[in-house]
Design a protein around this motif. Structure first.
Motif, PDB file in Angstrom:
ATOM      1  N   UNK A  71       0.837  -1.201   0.000  1.00 25.18           N
ATOM      2  CA  UNK A  71       0.000   0.000   0.000  1.00 25.18           C
ATOM      3  C   UNK A  71       0.863   1.238   0.000  1.00 25.18           C
ATOM      4  N   UNK A  72       0.289   2.305  -0.543  1.00 32.21           N
ATOM      5  CA  UNK A  72       0.916   3.614  -0.532  1.00 32.21           C
ATOM      6  C   UNK A  72      -0.135   4.568   0.029  1.00 32.21           C
ATOM      7  N   UNK A  73      -0.044   4.860   1.314  1.00 33.21           N
ATOM      8  CA  UNK A  73      -1.065   5.691   1.952  1.00 33.21           C
ATOM      9  C   UNK A  73      -1.050   7.119   1.425  1.00 33.21           C
ATOM     10  N   UNK A  74       0.085   7.567   0.945  1.00 35.80           N
ATOM     11  CA  UNK A  74       0.146   8.916   0.375  1.00 35.80           C
ATOM     12  C   UNK A  74      -0.686   9.007  -0.898  1.00 35.80           C
ATOM     13  N   UNK A  75      -0.846   7.880  -1.572  1.00 36.37           N
ATOM     14  CA  UNK A  75      -1.640   7.836  -2.809  1.00 36.37           C
ATOM     15  C   UNK A  75      -3.006   7.207  -2.583  1.00 36.37           C
ATOM     16  N   UNK A  76      -3.322   6.882  -1.328  1.00 38.23           N
ATOM     17  CA  UNK A  76      -4.613   6.249  -1.017  1.00 38.23           C
ATOM     18  C   UNK A  76      -4.862   5.009  -1.878  1.00 38.23           C
ATOM     19  N   UNK A  77      -3.846   4.207  -2.035  1.00 40.63           N
ATOM     20  CA  UNK A  77      -3.950   3.072  -2.942  1.00 40.63           C
ATOM     21  C   UNK A  77      -3.310   1.822  -2.338  1.00 40.63           C
TER      22      UNK A  77
END
Length: 127
Positions: A71-77
């Motif tokens: 996951x990449x929380x900065x990209x909400x993905x």
């Protein structure tokens, strides 16, 4: 939270796909996320899950060593990298989000623990 899964398609056995689960909302990092798959007439099957921080993950035995969740929380993905695909991986793939306390590192493998579901993306693996 609204979720949108994408990245499915038709691929030959042995090939790869990367699914994405994009979420709306600023609190996405508060949610654990899971991937499930389903074929017609069958129950929804757990595939992989990740804790809110990304520090804990789990994958089903049927895909272990071939699928990776991240996951990449900065990209909400959240991503599901699927390698060495097999025809039996053919299914609709769904992502889901369940709220999780700040210090929790639990991964949720049961669909009943998730509050929000996105529309699925179809993965078809030809032999």
């Amino acid at each position: 939270v609204q979720l949108q899964a994408s990245g499915g398609g038709l691929v030959q056995a042995g090939g790869s796909l990367r699914l994405s689960c994009a979420a709306s909302g600023r609190t996405f990092s508060s949610y654990a996320v899971g991937w499930f798959r389903q074929t017609p007439g069958q129950e929804r099957e757990f595939v992989a899950a990740i804790s809110r921080s990304g520090g804990s993950t789990s994958t089903a035995d049927s895909v272990k060593g071939r699928f990776t969740i991240s996951r990449d929380n900065a990209k909400n993905t959240v991503y599901l990298q699927m390698d060495s695909l097999k025809p039996e991986d053919t299914a609709g793939y769904f992502c889901a989000a369940g709220q999780q306390s700040y210090y929790s590192t639990t991964v949720y493998t049961s669909p009943g623990l998730y509050d929000y579901w996105g529309r699925g993306t179809q993965v078809t693996v030809s032999s």
